[in-house]
Motif scaffolding. Structure first.
Motif, PDB file in Angstrom:
ATOM      1  N   ILE A 180      54.686  36.108  33.657  1.00  0.00           N
ATOM      2  CA  ILE A 180      54.144  35.329  34.751  1.00  0.00           C
ATOM      3  C   ILE A 180      53.702  36.178  36.020  1.00  0.00           C
ATOM      4  O   ILE A 180      54.213  37.292  36.391  1.00  0.00           O
ATOM      5  N   LEU A 181      52.408  35.734  36.469  1.00  0.00           N
ATOM      6  CA  LEU A 181      51.692  36.463  37.344  1.00  0.00           C
ATOM      7  C   LEU A 181      51.300  35.898  38.827  1.00  0.00           C
ATOM      8  O   LEU A 181      51.079  34.566  38.776  1.00  0.00           O
ATOM      9  N   CYS A 182      51.669  36.633  39.775  1.00  0.00           N
ATOM     10  CA  CYS A 182      51.798  35.890  41.146  1.00  0.00           C
ATOM     11  C   CYS A 182      50.830  36.445  41.895  1.00  0.00           C
ATOM     12  O   CYS A 182      50.640  37.494  42.180  1.00  0.00           O
ATOM     13  N   HIS A 183      50.198  35.306  42.780  1.00  0.00           N
ATOM     14  CA  HIS A 183      49.010  35.824  43.577  1.00  0.00           C
ATOM     15  C   HIS A 183      49.457  36.229  45.088  1.00  0.00           C
ATOM     16  O   HIS A 183      50.659  36.106  45.355  1.00  0.00           O
ATOM     17  N   GLY A 184      48.616  36.661  46.034  1.00  0.00           N
ATOM     18  CA  GLY A 184      49.037  37.189  47.184  1.00  0.00           C
ATOM     19  C   GLY A 184      48.562  36.203  48.318  1.00  0.00           C
ATOM     20  O   GLY A 184      48.169  35.059  48.078  1.00  0.00           O
ATOM     21  N   PHE A 185      48.648  36.295  49.588  1.00  0.00           N
ATOM     22  CA  PHE A 185      48.439  35.706  50.692  1.00  0.00           C
ATOM     23  C   PHE A 185      46.979  35.137  50.744  1.00  0.00           C
ATOM     24  O   PHE A 185      45.974  35.838  50.652  1.00  0.00           O
ATOM     25  N   ARG A 186      46.820  33.822  50.850  1.00  0.00           N
ATOM     26  CA  ARG A 186      45.656  33.050  50.964  1.00  0.00           C
ATOM     27  C   ARG A 186      44.719  33.495  49.797  1.00  0.00           C
ATOM     28  O   ARG A 186      43.535  33.693  49.905  1.00  0.00           O
ATOM     29  N   SER A 187      45.361  33.569  48.602  1.00  0.00           N
ATOM     30  CA  SER A 187      44.697  34.176  47.322  1.00  0.00           C
ATOM     31  C   SER A 187      44.673  32.637  46.254  1.00  0.00           C
ATOM     32  O   SER A 187      45.347  31.559  46.596  1.00  0.00           O
ATOM     33  N   SER A 188      44.588  33.344  44.970  1.00  0.00           N
ATOM     34  CA  SER A 188      44.848  32.293  44.011  1.00  0.00           C
ATOM     35  C   SER A 188      44.840  32.833  42.544  1.00  0.00           C
ATOM     36  O   SER A 188      44.697  34.160  42.727  1.00  0.00           O
ATOM     37  N   LYS A 189      45.326  31.960  41.859  1.00  0.00           N
ATOM     38  CA  LYS A 189      45.130  32.502  40.210  1.00  0.00           C
ATOM     39  C   LYS A 189      43.772  33.376  39.701  1.00  0.00           C
ATOM     40  O   LYS A 189      43.877  33.688  38.790  1.00  0.00           O
ATOM     41  N   GLU A 190      42.929  32.685  40.587  1.00  0.00           N
ATOM     42  CA  GLU A 190      41.444  33.179  40.041  1.00  0.00           C
ATOM     43  C   GLU A 190      41.021  34.548  40.556  1.00  0.00           C
ATOM     44  O   GLU A 190      39.876  35.137  40.106  1.00  0.00           O
ATOM     45  N   THR A 191      41.745  35.262  41.579  1.00  0.00           N
ATOM     46  CA  THR A 191      41.372  36.502  42.227  1.00  0.00           C
ATOM     47  C   THR A 191      42.227  37.778  41.482  1.00  0.00           C
ATOM     48  O   THR A 191      43.136  37.634  40.761  1.00  0.00           O
ATOM     49  N   TYR A 192      41.397  38.799  41.861  1.00  0.00           N
ATOM     50  CA  TYR A 192      41.887  40.120  41.382  1.00  0.00           C
ATOM     51  C   TYR A 192      43.301  40.520  42.244  1.00  0.00           C
ATOM     52  O   TYR A 192      43.269  39.908  43.269  1.00  0.00           O
ATOM     53  N   PRO A 193      44.141  41.339  41.461  1.00  0.00           N
ATOM     54  CA  PRO A 193      44.196  41.693  40.219  1.00  0.00           C
ATOM     55  C   PRO A 193      44.699  40.681  39.062  1.00  0.00           C
ATOM     56  O   PRO A 193      44.603  41.014  37.977  1.00  0.00           O
ATOM     57  N   VAL A 194      45.402  39.558  39.708  1.00  0.00           N
ATOM     58  CA  VAL A 194      45.941  38.724  38.779  1.00  0.00           C
ATOM     59  C   VAL A 194      45.032  38.191  37.603  1.00  0.00           C
ATOM     60  O   VAL A 194      45.594  38.213  36.408  1.00  0.00           O
ATOM     61  N   ALA A 195      44.091  37.615  38.041  1.00  0.00           N
ATOM     62  CA  ALA A 195      43.216  37.122  36.666  1.00  0.00           C
ATOM     63  C   ALA A 195      42.698  38.307  35.700  1.00  0.00           C
ATOM     64  O   ALA A 195      42.564  38.216  34.598  1.00  0.00           O
ATOM     65  N   ASN A 196      42.519  39.477  36.188  1.00  0.00           N
ATOM     66  CA  ASN A 196      42.186  40.704  35.266  1.00  0.00           C
ATOM     67  C   ASN A 196      43.378  41.090  34.452  1.00  0.00           C
ATOM     68  O   ASN A 196      43.359  41.423  33.221  1.00  0.00           O
ATOM     69  N   LEU A 197      44.594  41.020  35.050  1.00  0.00           N
ATOM     70  CA  LEU A 197      45.781  41.482  34.310  1.00  0.00           C
ATOM     71  C   LEU A 197      46.066  40.490  33.224  1.00  0.00           C
ATOM     72  O   LEU A 197      46.453  40.857  32.129  1.00  0.00           O
ATOM     73  N   ALA A 198      45.762  39.069  33.419  1.00  0.00           N
ATOM     74  CA  ALA A 198      45.967  38.053  32.485  1.00  0.00           C
ATOM     75  C   ALA A 198      45.062  38.522  31.168  1.00  0.00           C
ATOM     76  O   ALA A 198      45.610  38.184  30.095  1.00  0.00           O
ATOM     77  N   VAL A 199      43.867  38.747  31.428  1.00  0.00           N
ATOM     78  CA  VAL A 199      43.049  38.988  30.185  1.00  0.00           C
ATOM     79  C   VAL A 199      43.671  40.188  29.608  1.00  0.00           C
ATOM     80  O   VAL A 199      43.531  40.421  28.513  1.00  0.00           O
ATOM     81  N   ALA A 200      43.617  41.430  30.541  1.00  0.00           N
ATOM     82  CA  ALA A 200      44.313  42.612  29.790  1.00  0.00           C
ATOM     83  C   ALA A 200      45.837  42.258  28.920  1.00  0.00           C
ATOM     84  O   ALA A 200      45.734  42.927  27.825  1.00  0.00           O
ATOM     85  N   LEU A 201      46.711  41.555  29.180  1.00  0.00           N
ATOM     86  CA  LEU A 201      47.814  41.207  28.539  1.00  0.00           C
ATOM     87  C   LEU A 201      47.347  40.585  27.206  1.00  0.00           C
ATOM     88  O   LEU A 201      47.975  40.802  26.462  1.00  0.00           O
ATOM     89  N   GLY A 202      46.325  39.685  27.349  1.00  0.00           N
ATOM     90  CA  GLY A 202      46.014  38.708  26.181  1.00  0.00           C
ATOM     91  C   GLY A 202      45.193  39.692  25.373  1.00  0.00           C
ATOM     92  O   GLY A 202      45.568  39.430  23.969  1.00  0.00           O
ATOM     93  N   ASN A 203      44.663  40.469  25.662  1.00  0.00           N
ATOM     94  CA  ASN A 203      43.790  41.654  24.701  1.00  0.00           C
ATOM     95  C   ASN A 203      44.932  42.412  24.183  1.00  0.00           C
ATOM     96  O   ASN A 203      44.298  42.808  23.000  1.00  0.00           O
ATOM     97  N   ALA A 204      46.166  42.630  24.660  1.00  0.00           N
ATOM     98  CA  ALA A 204      47.204  43.262  24.066  1.00  0.00           C
ATOM     99  C   ALA A 204      48.106  42.445  23.098  1.00  0.00           C
ATOM    100  O   ALA A 204      49.135  42.863  22.737  1.00  0.00           O
ATOM    101  N   GLY A 205      47.867  41.228  23.065  1.00  0.00           N
ATOM    102  CA  GLY A 205      48.528  40.082  22.368  1.00  0.00           C
ATOM    103  C   GLY A 205      49.838  39.517  23.085  1.00  0.00           C
ATOM    104  O   GLY A 205      50.758  39.139  22.360  1.00  0.00           O
TER     105      GLY A 205
END
Length: 263
Positions: free
Chosen positions: A39-64
């Motif tokens: 589970i990935l959690c964003h920061g202050f006045r941010s969202s699930k769509e911003t770095y580095p959260v979105a980037n990490l989700a893709v990286a995790l997916g690429n690792a299966g």
């Protein structure tokens, strides 16, 4: 910086989860076919769509590895009102998300948070002892710091007088800081909370040496007090790791993969 190419074997699905206040939390499930999930959690006045959260989700997916990134209440697509403090309330949002996936017969192996989200995952680990791998990215150790820089030197005098401070940029209203929400932040003691984290909980702190929002000193303070702790400072990285996304992903991935090899 663009996102890395998505693994075609992983697919994304919007998932809506109710928190304990009945507010709908909206997130994106990156499904890779694993029962285990991060589970990935964003920061202050941010969202699930911003770095580095979105980037990490893709990286995790690429690792299966399956992951879920979501918006806290009052942020992004989720319901609720935005509040300046709300650290412990966001802990409860995270707990609602974790419980949802447990109910789906999935094992939450790791929680990862950036900036304010880093504080939230540490607070979660201090209260709930059910997730044994925690990654704190650029979290703040002393929540009394950073307030003056954001609200102004006379913030306490102003909020005592008016009961709130309205934040704006170039004349445009951004958000309101109420006295209650300010005190919520000032009274949240990260140091004391971190002392309550179990020895069996593995914690990784990643921080940029050139962080302009939360000084790297916070990372060294966490390293002093969290018992089962690993520290990784990325030289030259700023708060959002804008030029160090690949290195950040590599460090987080290596630590996360260890959790998937533990019973």
């Amino acid at each position: 910086m663009s996102l890395p190419a998505q693994n075609p074997s992983a697919h994304q699905k919007k998932v809506v989860i109710a928190n304990k206040h009945g507010e709908k939390l909206v997130g994106i499930l990156h499904e890779s076919g694993t029962t285990d999930i991060v589970i990935l959690c964003h920061g202050f006045r941010s969202s699930k769509e911003t770095y580095p959260v979105a980037n990490l989700a893709v990286a995790l997916g690429n690792a299966g590895i399956s992951s879920f990134r979501f918006d806290f209440a009052g942020n992004g697509e989720s319901e609720g009102s935005f509040e300046y403090g709300n650290y412990w309330r966001e802990v409860e949002d995270l707990h609602s998300v974790a419980q949802h996936f447990c109910g789906e017969k999935r094992a939450v192996r790791t929680i990862v948070g950036h900036s304010k989200g880093g504080g939230v995952v540490l607070l979660y680990a201090s209260k709930y002892h059910d997730i044994k791998t925690v990654v704190n990215i650029s979290g703040r150790h002393d929540l009394k710091t950073g307030v003056e820089e954001r609200l102004g030197k006379d913030y306490m005098e102003r909020i005592q007088k008016d009961g709130f401070i309205d934040m704006s940029k170039s004349g445009d209203f951004l958000y309101r800081v109420t006295k209650e929400s300010l005190m919520d932040r000032l009274n949240t003691n990260m140091h004391e909370a971190c002392l309550q984290i179990d020895n069996g909980c593995r914690v990784l702190t990643v921080h940029g040496s050139a962080d302009e929002i939360v000084g790297v000193e916070s990372a060294y303070e966490f390293a002093k007090i969290i018992p089962n702790h690993k520290l990784h400072v990325i030289e030259g990285a700023n708060h959002s790791f804008s030029k160090h996304q690949d290195e950040l992903a590599s460090v987080v991935m290596d630590f996360t993969k260890e959790a998937f090899h533990q019973d």
